[in-house]
Scaffold this motif. Sequence first.
Motif, PDB file in Angstrom:
ATOM      1  N   CYS A 155     -16.010  22.167 -17.173  1.00 59.67           N
ATOM      2  CA  CYS A 155     -16.463  20.974 -18.003  1.00 59.67           C
ATOM      3  C   CYS A 155     -17.816  21.310 -18.438  1.00 59.67           C
ATOM      4  CB  CYS A 155     -16.683  19.785 -17.132  1.00 59.67           C
ATOM      5  SG  CYS A 155     -16.869  18.279 -18.070  1.00 59.67           S
ATOM      6  N   ASN A 156     -17.869  20.901 -19.674  1.00 53.92           N
ATOM      7  CA  ASN A 156     -19.501  20.989 -20.188  1.00 53.92           C
ATOM      8  C   ASN A 156     -20.664  19.932 -19.748  1.00 53.92           C
ATOM      9  OD1 ASN A 156     -17.920  18.997 -21.544  1.00 53.92           O
ATOM     10  ND2 ASN A 156     -19.399  18.788 -23.109  1.00 53.92           N
ATOM     11  N   LEU A 157     -20.229  19.122 -18.913  1.00 58.22           N
ATOM     12  CA  LEU A 157     -20.923  18.363 -18.249  1.00 58.22           C
ATOM     13  C   LEU A 157     -20.936  18.033 -16.807  1.00 58.22           C
ATOM     14  CD1 LEU A 157     -20.314  14.823 -20.339  1.00 58.22           C
ATOM     15  CD2 LEU A 157     -21.831  16.692 -20.714  1.00 58.22           C
ATOM     16  N   ALA A 158     -21.464  17.662 -16.025  1.00 56.59           N
ATOM     17  CA  ALA A 158     -21.513  17.763 -14.320  1.00 56.59           C
ATOM     18  C   ALA A 158     -21.767  16.403 -13.967  1.00 56.59           C
ATOM     19  CB  ALA A 158     -22.649  18.586 -14.041  1.00 56.59           C
ATOM     20  N   CYS A 159     -20.960  15.404 -14.423  1.00 58.31           N
ATOM     21  CA  CYS A 159     -20.934  14.110 -13.868  1.00 58.31           C
ATOM     22  C   CYS A 159     -21.263  13.757 -12.185  1.00 58.31           C
ATOM     23  CB  CYS A 159     -20.080  13.173 -14.295  1.00 58.31           C
ATOM     24  SG  CYS A 159     -19.702  13.427 -15.861  1.00 58.31           S
TER      25      CYS A 159
ATOM     26  N   ALA B  11     -23.744   0.974 -21.156  1.00 53.38           N
ATOM     27  CA  ALA B  11     -23.799   0.427 -22.529  1.00 53.38           C
ATOM     28  C   ALA B  11     -25.082   1.085 -23.108  1.00 53.38           C
ATOM     29  CB  ALA B  11     -23.843  -1.104 -22.361  1.00 53.38           C
ATOM     30  N   MET B  12     -25.842   1.698 -22.537  1.00 55.63           N
ATOM     31  CA  MET B  12     -27.301   2.199 -22.901  1.00 55.63           C
ATOM     32  C   MET B  12     -27.031   3.709 -22.746  1.00 55.63           C
ATOM     33  SD  MET B  12     -30.036  -0.418 -21.940  1.00 55.63           S
ATOM     34  CE  MET B  12     -29.932  -0.375 -20.123  1.00 55.63           C
ATOM     35  N   ALA B  13     -27.697   4.593 -23.434  1.00 58.14           N
ATOM     36  CA  ALA B  13     -27.618   5.979 -23.534  1.00 58.14           C
ATOM     37  C   ALA B  13     -28.377   6.252 -21.999  1.00 58.14           C
ATOM     38  CB  ALA B  13     -28.389   6.425 -24.760  1.00 58.14           C
ATOM     39  N   ALA B  14     -29.603   5.786 -21.766  1.00 56.44           N
ATOM     40  CA  ALA B  14     -30.142   6.189 -20.502  1.00 56.44           C
ATOM     41  C   ALA B  14     -29.094   6.078 -19.339  1.00 56.44           C
ATOM     42  CB  ALA B  14     -31.391   5.281 -20.367  1.00 56.44           C
ATOM     43  N   THR B  15     -28.341   5.072 -19.250  1.00 60.92           N
ATOM     44  CA  THR B  15     -27.470   5.000 -18.025  1.00 60.92           C
ATOM     45  C   THR B  15     -26.357   5.936 -18.062  1.00 60.92           C
ATOM     46  OG1 THR B  15     -27.757   2.417 -18.194  1.00 60.92           O
ATOM     47  CG2 THR B  15     -26.120   3.479 -16.701  1.00 60.92           C
ATOM     48  N   HIS B  16     -25.752   5.962 -19.288  1.00 62.63           N
ATOM     49  CA  HIS B  16     -24.570   7.066 -19.450  1.00 62.63           C
ATOM     50  C   HIS B  16     -25.101   8.520 -19.266  1.00 62.63           C
ATOM     51  CE1 HIS B  16     -20.859   8.527 -21.066  1.00 62.63           C
ATOM     52  NE2 HIS B  16     -21.368   9.309 -21.729  1.00 62.63           N
ATOM     53  N   ASP B  17     -26.023   8.724 -19.910  1.00 62.80           N
ATOM     54  CA  ASP B  17     -26.691  10.144 -19.886  1.00 62.80           C
ATOM     55  C   ASP B  17     -27.164  10.500 -18.246  1.00 62.80           C
ATOM     56  OD1 ASP B  17     -26.179  10.250 -22.580  1.00 62.80           O
ATOM     57  OD2 ASP B  17     -28.188  10.232 -23.278  1.00 62.80           O
ATOM     58  N   ARG B  18     -27.500   9.719 -17.757  1.00 65.98           N
ATOM     59  CA  ARG B  18     -28.040   9.964 -16.169  1.00 65.98           C
ATOM     60  C   ARG B  18     -26.518  10.231 -15.293  1.00 65.98           C
ATOM     61  NH1 ARG B  18     -30.390   5.535 -15.222  1.00 65.98           N
ATOM     62  NH2 ARG B  18     -28.625   4.548 -13.985  1.00 65.98           N
ATOM     63  N   PHE B  19     -25.618   9.241 -15.647  1.00 65.11           N
ATOM     64  CA  PHE B  19     -24.271   9.608 -15.000  1.00 65.11           C
ATOM     65  C   PHE B  19     -23.758  11.078 -15.236  1.00 65.11           C
ATOM     66  CE2 PHE B  19     -24.055   4.844 -13.382  1.00 65.11           C
ATOM     67  CZ  PHE B  19     -23.247   5.219 -12.488  1.00 65.11           C
ATOM     68  N   ARG B  20     -23.963  11.216 -16.465  1.00 60.73           N
ATOM     69  CA  ARG B  20     -23.079  12.450 -16.931  1.00 60.73           C
ATOM     70  C   ARG B  20     -24.040  13.819 -16.959  1.00 60.73           C
ATOM     71  NH1 ARG B  20     -17.593  11.769 -17.980  1.00 60.73           N
ATOM     72  NH2 ARG B  20     -17.523   9.470 -17.444  1.00 60.73           N
ATOM     73  N   ASN B  21     -25.542  13.627 -16.625  1.00 57.74           N
ATOM     74  CA  ASN B  21     -26.451  14.491 -16.084  1.00 57.74           C
ATOM     75  C   ASN B  21     -26.374  15.377 -17.509  1.00 57.74           C
ATOM     76  OD1 ASN B  21     -27.374  14.319 -13.697  1.00 57.74           O
ATOM     77  ND2 ASN B  21     -25.188  14.795 -12.872  1.00 57.74           N
ATOM     78  N   SER B  22     -26.428  14.573 -18.767  1.00 58.54           N
ATOM     79  CA  SER B  22     -26.510  15.401 -20.107  1.00 58.54           C
ATOM     80  C   SER B  22     -27.162  14.501 -21.063  1.00 58.54           C
ATOM     81  CB  SER B  22     -25.058  15.795 -20.407  1.00 58.54           C
ATOM     82  OG  SER B  22     -25.245  16.153 -21.925  1.00 58.54           O
ATOM     83  N   PRO B  23     -28.407  14.790 -21.501  1.00 63.26           N
ATOM     84  CA  PRO B  23     -29.049  14.113 -22.467  1.00 63.26           C
ATOM     85  C   PRO B  23     -28.286  14.174 -24.001  1.00 63.26           C
ATOM     86  CG  PRO B  23     -30.606  15.463 -21.321  1.00 63.26           C
ATOM     87  CD  PRO B  23     -29.539  15.741 -20.714  1.00 63.26           C
TER      88      PRO B  23
ATOM     89  N   ILE C 163       2.686  12.733 -20.293  1.00 68.01           N
ATOM     90  CA  ILE C 163       1.591  13.565 -19.690  1.00 68.01           C
ATOM     91  C   ILE C 163       0.420  13.020 -20.156  1.00 68.01           C
ATOM     92  CG2 ILE C 163       0.929  15.926 -19.305  1.00 68.01           C
ATOM     93  CD1 ILE C 163       3.753  17.013 -19.990  1.00 68.01           C
ATOM     94  N   LEU C 164      -0.645  12.934 -19.309  1.00 71.86           N
ATOM     95  CA  LEU C 164      -1.810  12.890 -19.611  1.00 71.86           C
ATOM     96  C   LEU C 164      -2.840  14.102 -19.043  1.00 71.86           C
ATOM     97  CD1 LEU C 164      -3.851   9.610 -19.288  1.00 71.86           C
ATOM     98  CD2 LEU C 164      -5.154  11.894 -18.390  1.00 71.86           C
ATOM     99  N   PHE C 165      -3.376  14.676 -20.117  1.00 67.69           N
ATOM    100  CA  PHE C 165      -4.120  15.927 -20.259  1.00 67.69           C
ATOM    101  C   PHE C 165      -5.432  15.403 -19.733  1.00 67.69           C
ATOM    102  CE2 PHE C 165      -1.174  18.653 -23.276  1.00 67.69           C
ATOM    103  CZ  PHE C 165      -0.270  18.902 -22.351  1.00 67.69           C
ATOM    104  N   SER C 166      -6.153  15.902 -18.642  1.00 66.86           N
ATOM    105  CA  SER C 166      -7.356  15.735 -18.119  1.00 66.86           C
ATOM    106  C   SER C 166      -7.932  17.028 -17.915  1.00 66.86           C
ATOM    107  CB  SER C 166      -7.136  14.628 -17.100  1.00 66.86           C
ATOM    108  OG  SER C 166      -8.588  14.306 -16.632  1.00 66.86           O
ATOM    109  N   GLY C 167      -9.229  16.954 -17.177  1.00 67.66           N
ATOM    110  CA  GLY C 167      -9.956  17.986 -16.764  1.00 67.66           C
ATOM    111  C   GLY C 167     -10.467  17.798 -15.157  1.00 67.66           C
ATOM    112  N   GLY C 168     -11.817  18.356 -15.343  1.00 70.07           N
ATOM    113  CA  GLY C 168     -12.640  18.862 -16.196  1.00 70.07           C
ATOM    114  C   GLY C 168     -12.248  18.273 -17.647  1.00 70.07           C
ATOM    115  N   GLU C 169     -13.008  19.192 -18.409  1.00 71.76           N
ATOM    116  CA  GLU C 169     -12.888  18.634 -20.010  1.00 71.76           C
ATOM    117  C   GLU C 169     -11.718  19.421 -20.764  1.00 71.76           C
ATOM    118  OE1 GLU C 169     -12.383  17.173 -23.365  1.00 71.76           O
ATOM    119  OE2 GLU C 169     -13.887  16.322 -22.054  1.00 71.76           O
ATOM    120  N   PRO C 170     -10.737  18.822 -20.642  1.00 73.52           N
ATOM    121  CA  PRO C 170      -9.388  19.482 -21.128  1.00 73.52           C
ATOM    122  C   PRO C 170      -9.580  20.211 -22.642  1.00 73.52           C
ATOM    123  CG  PRO C 170      -9.156  17.064 -21.507  1.00 73.52           C
ATOM    124  CD  PRO C 170     -10.124  17.458 -20.838  1.00 73.52           C
TER     125      PRO C 170
END
Length: 400
Positions: free
Chosen positions: A51-55, A151-163, A92-99
């Motif tokens: 995956c390109n992220l590390a949630c 709902a805000m970038a700060a929250t989502h990006d913190r979870f996803r470890n990716s600005p 079939i639901l393709f998932s990942g990681g990042e599919p």
Amino acid sequence: MNRITQCLHGRGTVSAIMHHRRATGNAMPSRYLAFSGMSRPVVFWNLTDRCNLACEHCYSRSDPGRDILGELSTHEAVSLIDDLSGMGVPLILFSGGEPLLRPDVMDLADYAIKRGIKVALSTNGTLITPDTAQRIRESGIEYVGISLDGAMAATHDRFRNSPGAFERSIAAFTHCQEAGIRCGVRVTLTRENKDELGDLIDLAIKIGASRFCVYWLVPSGRGREVYDQLQLTSSEVTEALGLLYRKAKETDPASIEFLTVDAPQDCIHLLESMERDGSPDLADAQDLLRSLRGGCSAGNRVANIDPCGNVYPCQFARTPDFLVGNIRERPFSILWADSSNPVLALFRNKKAQFGGKCGDCGYRDLCGGGCRIRGHAASGDFLAEDPFCFVTRKGNVRTQ
């Protein structure tokens, strides 16, 4: 899966489901698959763990450094699709990681659709450019679920470890819609983003999502390491369910669908709310939920295949304790039909004697004992009570 909107606005849904139960494969509309009665499972296929992220809450411990050694080759994946098609798998639901990091993902989707299987995509959305959205459309993928954890970038990006992840994920909705692809929001609700649930719903409606799906945290992958820190209390769960119920009640069901995943007992809150409100759809909702025959779909209507071909009852059960087998050794169709498989027998036994509050709960026939992965993670006992459940033994919503 707790389909709040379908139950809350259910007039006509029961007859439609009964009609479509005679259909197979692509003839069955996706919105009815949960109630179809099919013994052939919807397959959640983790194409890659890279995956390109590390949630921080990732159930498969995916990150950019994950080794892809041992993942199914394109040839093996095509053979697996042939097998799934032969047994009549509807989706079939393709998932990942990042599919989308798997180079052949579009080719596999195209092939599966030509073999009569519907295909959906579960993605973090950050890699969806206008060109990628067009390729998704051309492959025949009919639905894209995009994760938003704030709902805000700060929250989502913190979870996803990716600005910047939030902006790219929001842009993915625009790109998909411009390409004519239906897409929805997937959110894992925790203590850190629960206060943004209302704003997240408003955002989903604003960006044109056709579905708003709340996932509850399951102790799997990295999610196990943060489970105690992030998991909601019973009162926080009931508060969130109440908000989802109110939003679903006041929202045109044709515009967006509300649902929750990973806690079959959510249906109890829904039915109690509908009964309290004197809902004219209550009887239909009860019939729909009874048709699920015991809540959780794992090992019955749902299956998981990991990147290396290992088969599990669901995507949150990816541990050695719940390994069904590997498609390199036996075809999926043979594994899934093996009534003597000890793992599948555990998940399919609807008469199992659960422990704790699940053992004598009056709602057991509707929820099926909640999530067995949570019970097992907490105690090492597959039959232990689901510690996430907010329902008391008497069947009343518990407050804290």
